[in-house]
Design a protein around this motif. Structure first.
Motif, PDB file in Angstrom:
ATOM      1  N   SER A 107      11.707   0.192 -10.233  1.00 14.71           N
ATOM      2  CA  SER A 107      12.543  -0.322 -11.317  1.00 14.71           C
ATOM      3  C   SER A 107      12.391   0.549 -12.553  1.00 14.71           C
ATOM      4  CB  SER A 107      12.161  -1.771 -11.653  1.00 14.71           C
ATOM      5  OG  SER A 107      12.825  -2.182 -12.841  1.00 14.71           O
ATOM      6  N   VAL A 108      13.445   1.285 -12.880  1.00 13.35           N
ATOM      7  CA  VAL A 108      13.407   2.128 -14.080  1.00 13.35           C
ATOM      8  C   VAL A 108      13.212   1.287 -15.341  1.00 13.35           C
ATOM      9  CG1 VAL A 108      14.743   3.722 -15.511  1.00 13.35           C
ATOM     10  CG2 VAL A 108      14.735   3.991 -13.023  1.00 13.35           C
ATOM     11  N   PRO A 109      13.948   0.173 -15.519  1.00 11.54           N
ATOM     12  CA  PRO A 109      13.728  -0.646 -16.721  1.00 11.54           C
ATOM     13  C   PRO A 109      12.291  -1.156 -16.839  1.00 11.54           C
ATOM     14  CG  PRO A 109      15.801  -1.255 -15.700  1.00 11.54           C
ATOM     15  CD  PRO A 109      15.100  -0.340 -14.732  1.00 11.54           C
ATOM     16  N   ASP A 110      11.690  -1.557 -15.717  1.00  8.41           N
ATOM     17  CA  ASP A 110      10.305  -2.040 -15.764  1.00  8.41           C
ATOM     18  C   ASP A 110       9.349  -0.924 -16.166  1.00  8.41           C
ATOM     19  OD1 ASP A 110      11.308  -4.448 -14.923  1.00  8.41           O
ATOM     20  OD2 ASP A 110      10.184  -4.534 -13.051  1.00  8.41           O
ATOM     21  N   ALA A 111       9.543   0.258 -15.596  1.00  5.02           N
ATOM     22  CA  ALA A 111       8.657   1.384 -15.909  1.00  5.02           C
ATOM     23  C   ALA A 111       8.784   1.782 -17.377  1.00  5.02           C
ATOM     24  CB  ALA A 111       8.973   2.573 -15.002  1.00  5.02           C
ATOM     25  N   ILE A 151      -0.453   5.670 -10.994  1.00  3.37           N
ATOM     26  CA  ILE A 151       0.591   5.214 -10.076  1.00  3.37           C
ATOM     27  C   ILE A 151       1.904   4.933 -10.805  1.00  3.37           C
ATOM     28  CG2 ILE A 151      -1.015   4.217  -8.392  1.00  3.37           C
ATOM     29  CD1 ILE A 151      -0.558   1.502  -9.795  1.00  3.37           C
ATOM     30  N   GLY A 152       2.975   4.889 -10.044  1.00  8.48           N
ATOM     31  CA  GLY A 152       4.257   4.449 -10.574  1.00  8.48           C
ATOM     32  C   GLY A 152       5.024   5.537 -11.298  1.00  8.48           C
ATOM     33  N   ARG A 198       0.831  -1.214   0.000  1.00 10.04           N
ATOM     34  CA  ARG A 198       0.000   0.000   0.000  1.00 10.04           C
ATOM     35  C   ARG A 198       0.864   1.262   0.000  1.00 10.04           C
ATOM     36  NH1 ARG A 198      -5.293   0.940   2.008  1.00 10.04           N
ATOM     37  NH2 ARG A 198      -5.842   3.132   1.723  1.00 10.04           N
ATOM     38  N   LYS A 199       1.964   1.246   0.739  1.00  7.93           N
ATOM     39  CA  LYS A 199       2.803   2.433   0.827  1.00  7.93           C
ATOM     40  C   LYS A 199       3.418   2.810  -0.519  1.00  7.93           C
ATOM     41  CE  LYS A 199       6.946  -0.109   2.306  1.00  7.93           C
ATOM     42  NZ  LYS A 199       7.937  -0.290   3.386  1.00  7.93           N
ATOM     43  N   LYS A 200       3.530   1.837  -1.438  1.00  9.80           N
ATOM     44  CA  LYS A 200       4.062   2.139  -2.765  1.00  9.80           C
ATOM     45  C   LYS A 200       3.022   2.815  -3.661  1.00  9.80           C
ATOM     46  CE  LYS A 200       8.179   0.073  -2.607  1.00  9.80           C
ATOM     47  NZ  LYS A 200       9.440   0.828  -2.784  1.00  9.80           N
ATOM     48  N   MET A 201       1.753   2.633  -3.322  1.00  8.80           N
ATOM     49  CA  MET A 201       0.693   3.074  -4.218  1.00  8.80           C
ATOM     50  C   MET A 201       0.318   4.533  -3.971  1.00  8.80           C
ATOM     51  SD  MET A 201      -1.530  -0.428  -4.567  1.00  8.80           S
ATOM     52  CE  MET A 201      -2.710   0.304  -5.696  1.00  8.80           C
ATOM     53  N   ARG A 202       1.318   5.397  -4.123  1.00  5.10           N
ATOM     54  CA  ARG A 202       1.083   6.842  -4.145  1.00  5.10           C
ATOM     55  C   ARG A 202       0.677   7.216  -5.563  1.00  5.10           C
ATOM     56  NH1 ARG A 202      -0.121   8.398   0.413  1.00  5.10           N
ATOM     57  NH2 ARG A 202       0.329  10.547  -0.221  1.00  5.10           N
ATOM     58  N   SER A 203      -0.189   8.207  -5.695  1.00  6.64           N
ATOM     59  CA  SER A 203      -0.761   8.454  -7.024  1.00  6.64           C
ATOM     60  C   SER A 203      -1.014   9.929  -7.274  1.00  6.64           C
ATOM     61  CB  SER A 203      -2.093   7.692  -7.160  1.00  6.64           C
ATOM     62  OG  SER A 203      -3.117   8.338  -6.420  1.00  6.64           O
ATOM     63  N   ASP A 226       7.912  -4.161 -11.426  1.00 11.16           N
ATOM     64  CA  ASP A 226       7.896  -3.141 -10.377  1.00 11.16           C
ATOM     65  C   ASP A 226       7.874  -1.769 -11.051  1.00 11.16           C
ATOM     66  OD1 ASP A 226       8.277  -1.399  -8.297  1.00 11.16           O
ATOM     67  OD2 ASP A 226      10.185  -2.237  -7.623  1.00 11.16           O
ATOM     68  N   LEU A 227       6.696  -1.154 -11.071  1.00  7.11           N
ATOM     69  CA  LEU A 227       6.566   0.154 -11.716  1.00  7.11           C
ATOM     70  C   LEU A 227       6.967   1.299 -10.794  1.00  7.11           C
ATOM     71  CD1 LEU A 227       3.132  -0.164 -13.585  1.00  7.11           C
ATOM     72  CD2 LEU A 227       5.433  -0.660 -14.420  1.00  7.11           C
ATOM     73  N   PHE A 228       7.335   0.987  -9.559  1.00 12.53           N
ATOM     74  CA  PHE A 228       7.581   2.016  -8.564  1.00 12.53           C
ATOM     75  C   PHE A 228       9.063   2.292  -8.342  1.00 12.53           C
ATOM     76  CE2 PHE A 228       3.708  -0.320  -7.750  1.00 12.53           C
ATOM     77  CZ  PHE A 228       2.758   0.694  -7.704  1.00 12.53           C
TER      78      PHE A 228
END
Length: 425
Positions: free
Chosen positions: A228-232, A200-201, A189-194, A224-226
């Motif tokens: 990981s730069v490569p993933d995003a 998100i992300g 939940r703490k990662k899901m800032r929007s 990991d969209l939060f």
């Protein structure tokens, strides 16, 4: 002012405030009732959440103690006037303000450094998806200024509020359910800032897009969209590819409008091969020629400031960027930023400083044009390409100055036309 007069004024102000609160409470109910209504709404989501695989424990934990955030924009609350100026800047800013050259130049410098730092990931992403690396980097820059923006909202609260009293309840209801699914699938939940709209992300995905387009860019077996730069980056490119990106095709070209051309030709309905635009006299600045293969691309005219700024011929890839964020200005920002990252510069014709018409004025113009049979699908107060096109068409038909801008002069003329027509019985 005497003390008696001051006291009377204070009492009058106090009475108005109390009266306004009373009206709002009468509409919304008491605080307890309003809270109960919100809780009832949340509880009603359980069957749909369960169908998505959300457990009761996850559901209850996500909503425990949750209160709506009535400070968010785009809400419809009885007794409260909507603030159209508080929404997305893509729809409330002028082209000159939104496409700020200094800001674009600064992001381009950062973008070139970022592109070099992540060259290996971008090489792989471009090869696999066909999406131009500079477009992906530009999206990153536009969405969160390369990760430097702090997202202020809790995604669950923002989405729940918009689903409860937002203008687009159905859309946000779906996104809230997918946000719950993300929690169920292990996203903290703490990662899901929007954003206020629940995006998100690092590259601002809506929760449903996480399940449609998320991509493992670093090959570690998870997305990991939060952090990981490569993933995003890979996920942003995958979304564009899934929505129809055409490998090797530019997003668009700035062009000079010929004397016999005008802004009423703007918009998707006027799409034609670039060779046909060239035949009409539309050419690139500084004598630059289109390549033979480019002449076959389909394109339509885009003039975000009407006659008061630059003109572009935009391709299918512009439409794809626009699907990432449904706004002409957003797509132009991303396109121009990508060009700058690749060594390009500012637009040859800058946007003039023109008044941004009030939403209520644009809405009235749209409604009156619809009443006269012009091809507008909705009254939304936004100055999109079709609104500009229909305003220009109206101006041309009525021998007015053709600037395709929903000005007070256009509204005055529309009112005079309506007043001169026989009243319906």
């Amino acid at each position: 002012m005497t003390s008696a007069t001051g006291e009377a004024a204070w009492l009058g102000t106090r009475a108005r405030i109390i009266g306004a609160i009373a009206v709002l409470l009468a509409v919304l109910g008491t605080p307890a009732t309003a809270a109960d209504d919100f809780r009832t709404f949340l509880n009603g989501l359980w069957p749909e959440a369960q169908q998505l695989g959300v457990s009761r424990a996850t559901f209850d934990t996500a909503f425990r103690g949750l209160k709506p955030d009535y400070k968010l924009p785009d809400l419809i609350i009885p007794g409260r006037k909507r603030d159209d100026s508080a929404g997305q800047s893509e729809f409330t800013s002028s082209a000159m303000d939104y496409l700020n050259p200094k800001y674009l130049a600064r992001l381009a410098v950062q973008g070139r450094k970022f592109r070099q730092q992540h060259k290996q990931s971008l090489d792989r992403i471009e090869k696999l998806t066909g999406v131009n690396r500079d477009i992906v980097v530009a999206i990153w820059g536009r969405e969160t200024s390369y990760g430097s923006f702090t997202l202020r909202h809790d995604a669950i609260q923002a989405l729940a509020t918009e689903a409860y009293v937002g203008r687009r309840k159905d859309m946000f209801r779906k996104e809230l359910l997918y946000a719950l699914k993300m929690l169920q699938d292990g996203v903290p939940r703490k990662k899901m800032r929007s954003s206020w709209a629940g995006a998100i992300g690092l590259t601002q995905f809506m929760p449903s897009e996480y399940y449609s387009h998320a991509d493992d860019g670093d090959g570690d077996g998870k997305v990991d969209l939060f952090d990981s730069v490569p993933d995003a980056l890979a996920s942003a490119a995958r979304q564009l590819a899934n929505k129809g990106w055409v490998r090797g095709r530019p997003w668009g070209y700035e062009v000079i409008v010929p004397q016999n051309g005008d802004c009423s030709l703007e918009g998707p309905p006027g799409e034609r091969p670039i060779r046909d635009w060239v035949a009409l006299g539309f050419n690139q600045p500084d004598g630059k020629k289109f390549r033979p293969e480019e002449l076959n691309y389909g394109a339509y005219l885009m003039m975000p400031s009407g006659a008061y700024g630059p003109a572009f011929l935009v391709t299918d890839n512009f439409k794809v960027i626009r699907e990432y964020n449904t706004s002409d200005l957003y797509a132009l920002f991303v396109g121009n930023l990508a060009d700058r990252i690749d060594g390009g510069g500012d637009f040859h014709i800058p946007s003039a400083k023109i008044a941004q018409p009030r939403t209520v004025q644009v809405k009235e113009i749209q409604k009156r044009l619809i009443d006269l049979g012009y091809e507008l699908q909705k009254v939304d107060g936004k100055i999109g390409s079709n609104t500009r096109r229909q305003v220009g068409t109206y101006q041309k038909k009525n021998r007015l100055k053709i600037d395709c801008w929903p000005t007070e002069a256009v509204l005055t003329h529309l009112r005079s036309v309506a007043a001169s027509q026989p009243q319906r019985q």
